[in-house]
Write a protein that holds these residues in place. Structure first.
Motif, mmCIF file in Angstrom:
data_model
loop_
_atom_site.group_PDB
_atom_site.id
_atom_site.type_symbol
_atom_site.label_atom_id
_atom_site.label_comp_id
_atom_site.label_asym_id
_atom_site.label_seq_id
_atom_site.Cartn_x
_atom_site.Cartn_y
_atom_site.Cartn_z
ATOM 1 N N ASN A 88 23.699 58.190 12.094
ATOM 2 C CA ASN A 88 22.475 58.287 11.589
ATOM 3 C C ASN A 88 22.070 57.066 10.738
ATOM 4 O O ASN A 88 22.845 56.476 10.012
ATOM 5 N N HIS A 91 17.728 58.306 7.797
ATOM 6 C CA HIS A 91 16.911 59.004 8.938
ATOM 7 C C HIS A 91 18.119 59.900 9.462
ATOM 8 O O HIS A 91 19.351 59.740 9.277
ATOM 9 N N GLN A 146 16.715 63.671 15.033
ATOM 10 C CA GLN A 146 15.189 63.608 14.649
ATOM 11 C C GLN A 146 14.542 62.394 15.465
ATOM 12 O O GLN A 146 13.745 62.829 16.179
ATOM 13 N N LEU A 147 15.322 61.405 15.562
ATOM 14 C CA LEU A 147 14.607 60.305 15.975
ATOM 15 C C LEU A 147 14.664 60.440 17.408
ATOM 16 O O LEU A 147 13.673 59.916 18.261
ATOM 17 N N GLU A 156 11.897 62.872 18.412
ATOM 18 C CA GLU A 156 10.392 62.412 18.261
ATOM 19 C C GLU A 156 10.347 61.447 19.345
ATOM 20 O O GLU A 156 9.013 61.010 19.706
ATOM 21 N N VAL A 214 13.975 55.101 21.500
ATOM 22 C CA VAL A 214 13.967 55.476 20.007
ATOM 23 C C VAL A 214 13.452 54.235 19.509
ATOM 24 O O VAL A 214 12.744 54.156 18.544
ATOM 25 N N LYS A 215 13.999 53.186 19.840
ATOM 26 C CA LYS A 215 13.413 51.837 19.475
ATOM 27 C C LYS A 215 11.762 51.653 19.557
ATOM 28 O O LYS A 215 11.234 50.914 18.612
ATOM 29 N N LYS A 226 9.734 53.789 19.959
ATOM 30 C CA LYS A 226 8.851 54.581 19.375
ATOM 31 C C LYS A 226 8.855 54.557 17.663
ATOM 32 O O LYS A 226 7.901 54.483 17.195
ATOM 33 N N SER A 227 10.075 54.047 17.120
ATOM 34 C CA SER A 227 10.241 54.184 15.540
ATOM 35 C C SER A 227 10.457 52.767 15.173
ATOM 36 O O SER A 227 10.352 52.585 13.852
ATOM 37 N N ILE A 246 13.702 51.755 15.238
ATOM 38 C CA ILE A 246 14.829 51.841 14.495
ATOM 39 C C ILE A 246 15.952 51.442 15.404
ATOM 40 O O ILE A 246 15.941 52.173 16.703
ATOM 41 N N LEU A 280 19.476 52.661 17.230
ATOM 42 C CA LEU A 280 20.530 53.596 16.992
ATOM 43 C C LEU A 280 21.806 52.749 17.437
ATOM 44 O O LEU A 280 21.756 52.144 18.495
#
Length: 298
Positions: A224, A228, A232-233, A236, A279-280, A282-283, A285, A287
């Motif tokens: 996590n 965040h 959820q990431l 999304e 994820v990178k 989209k957000s 971030i 992971l």
């Protein structure tokens, strides 16, 4: 590395040992050698005599692990029943073998009226893995309950390391390379057995409701990020149910990857990397893998 030059053992030493049956994903190649020591002395003597250039890796229940399809070079050490004992030290402390499961440790704590170890009930692994990875769930972490641990170093020396010497962070320790945890002391607080059991039941029910426990999976895939929730990431980014080969992002819990039946480890790892990229994008971030990935690609 010829079997003829390996040290003699009192336990079991198996060349070209399939690892897929020993890990939760049920995929991956073989260990060049699988060593199941009879006891600590057997492990120490083996490592003392083993060529220092031969890599050594410990394997617990194989729950948080991808073994790549090309297998693992060197020696994989698996600690069996001789390392799975749990005994009380005092009113609030347990001495736990590295091969003991979280279920055994938490149940023994309950039977001894020790609270604070209930969260171990929910972690699919053994004490050795918990200590190495600072295992945690449902509000608890190993760093909160560990007093110290016994480790056999790569050169066969036996050492006891305090919790401070492991320099714990989130799902990480600074355990020396090649060191194998063989035991640990966990300390809780006094508690009533029925209240401890009720908390364990609550944790088990929550886990059953939210995680794909009936599937071939590896547990939580990604750490996590600060502030965040990994699941959820992933959700999304549109990755729920995403599939590569026989590997799929769980529909039930998006921080779990599952082997739907015939996934290779390459499928599973590729899916994890695809999720990370999405994820990178989209957000923004990054992971980071929580699951350990070991061995050679094919």
């Amino acid at each position: 590395m010829s079997v003829n030059i390996l040290p003699k053992v009192e336990g079991k030493l198996t060349p070209d040992a399939p690892l897929a049956p020993l890990v939760w994903f049920k995929s991956g190649g073989s260990a060049q050698y699988l060593f199941e020591p009879k006891d600590i002395n057997d492990l120490q003597e083996f490592l003392r005599q083993l060529d220092p250039n031969v890599p050594v890796m410990a394997l617990g229940l194989g729950s948080n692990l991808i073994v790549r399809d090309g297998g693992v070079k060197g020696v994989v050490v698996r600690l069996g029943k001789a390392f799975a004992k749990v005994t009380s030290v005092d009113a609030v402390t347990l001495n736990c073998g590295a091969g003991a499961s979280g279920i055994l440790v938490s149940s023994t704590a309950r039977d001894n009226g020790i609270s604070g170890l209930e969260f171990l009930r929910s972690i699919p692994g053994t004490v050795g893995g918990f200590v190495r990875m600072n295992g945690g769930a449902y509000g608890g972490e190993v760093k909160d309950i560990l007093v110290d641990c016994d480790v056999v170093m790569r050169d066969g020396a036996l050492a006891t390391l305090s919790v401070d010497e492991l320099h714990y962070s989130y799902r990480h320790s600074q355990l020396p390379d090649g060191a194998i945890v063989v035991g640990a002391r966990f300390r809780g607080v006094p508690g009533a057995a029925d209240a401890i059991q009720a908390e364990m039941d609550r944790i088990s029910a929550a886990r059953e409701a939210s995680q794909p426990l009936r599937s071939k999976t590896g547990g939580s895939t990604f750490k996590n990020p600060d502030g965040h929730k990994a699941w959820q990431l992933v959700d999304e980014a549109g990755c729920r149910g995403l599939q590569i080969g026989g590997a799929q992002v769980s529909e039930k819990h998006t921080n779990f990857l599952i082997n739907t039946g015939d996934a290779t480890s390459a499928d599973i790892e590729a899916l994890g990397d695809e999720v990370r990229q999405r994820v990178k994008a989209k957000s923004g971030i990054d992971l980071h893998w929580e699951i350990q990935r070991v061995g050679e690609t094919k």
